[in-house]
Design a protein around this motif. Structure first.
Motif, mmCIF file in Angstrom:
data_model
loop_
_atom_site.group_PDB
_atom_site.id
_atom_site.type_symbol
_atom_site.label_atom_id
_atom_site.label_comp_id
_atom_site.label_asym_id
_atom_site.label_seq_id
_atom_site.Cartn_x
_atom_site.Cartn_y
_atom_site.Cartn_z
ATOM 1 N N PRO A 100 0.813 -1.230 0.000
ATOM 2 C CA PRO A 100 0.000 0.000 0.000
ATOM 3 C C PRO A 100 0.838 1.269 0.000
ATOM 4 C CG PRO A 100 -0.914 -1.594 1.525
ATOM 5 C CD PRO A 100 0.428 -2.124 1.118
ATOM 6 N N SER A 101 1.927 1.288 0.740
ATOM 7 C CA SER A 101 2.760 2.492 0.786
ATOM 8 C C SER A 101 3.479 2.717 -0.538
ATOM 9 C CB SER A 101 3.783 2.392 1.926
ATOM 10 O OG SER A 101 4.693 1.331 1.716
ATOM 11 N N LYS A 108 1.803 9.777 -5.315
ATOM 12 C CA LYS A 108 2.224 11.028 -4.673
ATOM 13 C C LYS A 108 1.226 11.505 -3.616
ATOM 14 C CE LYS A 108 4.982 12.707 -8.598
ATOM 15 N NZ LYS A 108 4.947 11.426 -9.308
ATOM 16 N N LEU A 109 0.769 10.564 -2.797
ATOM 17 C CA LEU A 109 -0.153 10.881 -1.718
ATOM 18 C C LEU A 109 0.623 11.279 -0.464
ATOM 19 C CD1 LEU A 109 -2.727 7.972 -2.120
ATOM 20 C CD2 LEU A 109 -2.934 10.314 -2.953
ATOM 21 N N ALA A 113 3.736 6.691 4.805
ATOM 22 C CA ALA A 113 4.038 5.678 5.819
ATOM 23 C C ALA A 113 2.793 5.151 6.515
ATOM 24 C CB ALA A 113 5.002 6.259 6.852
ATOM 25 N N CYS A 114 1.701 5.905 6.456
ATOM 26 C CA CYS A 114 0.464 5.489 7.126
ATOM 27 C C CYS A 114 -0.285 4.409 6.343
ATOM 28 C CB CYS A 114 -0.452 6.691 7.335
ATOM 29 S SG CYS A 114 0.160 7.875 8.546
ATOM 30 N N TYR A 115 0.095 4.198 5.092
ATOM 31 C CA TYR A 115 -0.570 3.179 4.289
ATOM 32 C C TYR A 115 0.121 1.835 4.529
ATOM 33 C CZ TYR A 115 -2.910 7.014 1.912
ATOM 34 O OH TYR A 115 -3.673 8.127 1.638
ATOM 35 N N CYS A 234 -5.362 3.387 6.859
ATOM 36 C CA CYS A 234 -5.435 2.705 8.148
ATOM 37 C C CYS A 234 -5.692 3.692 9.281
ATOM 38 C CB CYS A 234 -4.142 1.943 8.428
ATOM 39 S SG CYS A 234 -2.673 2.971 8.518
ATOM 40 N N VAL A 235 -5.492 4.961 9.035
ATOM 41 C CA VAL A 235 -5.789 5.981 10.034
ATOM 42 C C VAL A 235 -6.743 6.984 9.403
ATOM 43 C CG1 VAL A 235 -4.883 7.798 11.506
ATOM 44 C CG2 VAL A 235 -3.531 5.746 11.102
ATOM 45 N N GLY A 236 -7.963 7.079 9.909
ATOM 46 C CA GLY A 236 -8.920 8.021 9.344
ATOM 47 C C GLY A 236 -9.736 7.395 8.237
#
Length: 244
Positions: A100-101, A108-109, A113-115, A234-236
């Motif tokens: 995912p990351s 370019k999101l 690191a949150c993915y 995974c967050v939000g």
């Protein structure tokens, strides 16, 4: 490898270790679809899911499988892929969890690191919840023993919240909004490529509208690919479309 990981991960709400331990014997190609078995899970509940012939998903899987070297002694499905070839070395949990990351970086999101690897499983449940699937089905699909987690996806479903908001504020449903939008995009004076998708979809009519837009090829000239799938943050509540 990344494309196949995305397809299997989201279609089956798979955990990272479930993908890593998947073997060639766990997948049956019946021609029009793939039947995938997850025998060993965290909750000790075996699962089975199906991947149908949507877009070029089956073609991508078959192409990847055809690159498997004949001398491989183990049966692990995912092998390292480089320069159009697969090695005999199986993909590890860390590499699988970074899929995912890697996609987020390509698109370019922000907050790449949150993915994490859990995004695949989260997205699968989110897709079902937003499509109006009941709690029991979501629970069985993901293999949860408790209904608590499944209830959370239904309660936080953008589709459900949109319907509630329309009923409370304007006494209508997403179907009415969809009809209005469909009328607008079918007007010759409206340039279809200008539809701000997918942000527009999620803010107005969620999954119901997105299906209509896709059927009408309203995004055929968009930069989000001929077919795609989104990964839940995974967050939000962030999501993104993946160009295959």
């Amino acid at each position: 490898m990344i494309e196949v990981g995305l397809i299997l991960g989201i279609a089956g709400a798979c955990r990272t270790d479930e993908l890593v331990n998947l073997t060639v014997d766990d997948i049956e190609d019946v021609g029009s679809s793939l039947i995938v078995k997850i025998p060993n899970t965290k909750t000790k509940i075996p699962r089975i899911f199906v991947i149908t012939d949507v877009g070029n998903m089956l073609e991508l899987f078959r192409k990847y499988l055809s690159l498997r070297p004949p001398h491989v002694k183990h049966k692990r499905l995912f092998l390292y892929y480089k320069a159009g070839k697969c090695s005999s070395q199986p993909v590890g949990k860390n590499t699988m969890g970074k899929i995912p990351s890697v996609v987020a970086s390509y698109l370019k999101l922000p907050d790449v690191a949150c993915y994490t690897g859990h995004c695949l499983r989260r997205s699968s449940a989110t897709l079902l919840a937003d499509a109006g699937v009941d709690i029991t089905t979501i629970k069985r699909h993901a293999g949860w023993k408790s209904t608590t987690v499944a209830e959370g996806y239904v309660e936080n479903s953008i589709e459900n919240k949109t319907k509630n908001a329309n009923q409370v504020l304007v006494g209508t449903t997403t179907s009415a909004i969809t009809k209005t939008v469909n009328k607008l995009i079918s007007t010759p004076t409206v340039e279809k490529r200008a539809v701000p998708f997918p942000l527009f979809v999620w803010r107005v009519a969620a999954v119901e509208l997105s299906v209509n837009l896709i059927k009408q090829s309203a995004i055929s000239e968009c930069d989000f690919s001929e077919w795609g799938m989104y990964i839940g943050h995974c967050v939000g509540r962030k999501h993104f479309w993946v160009k295959m």
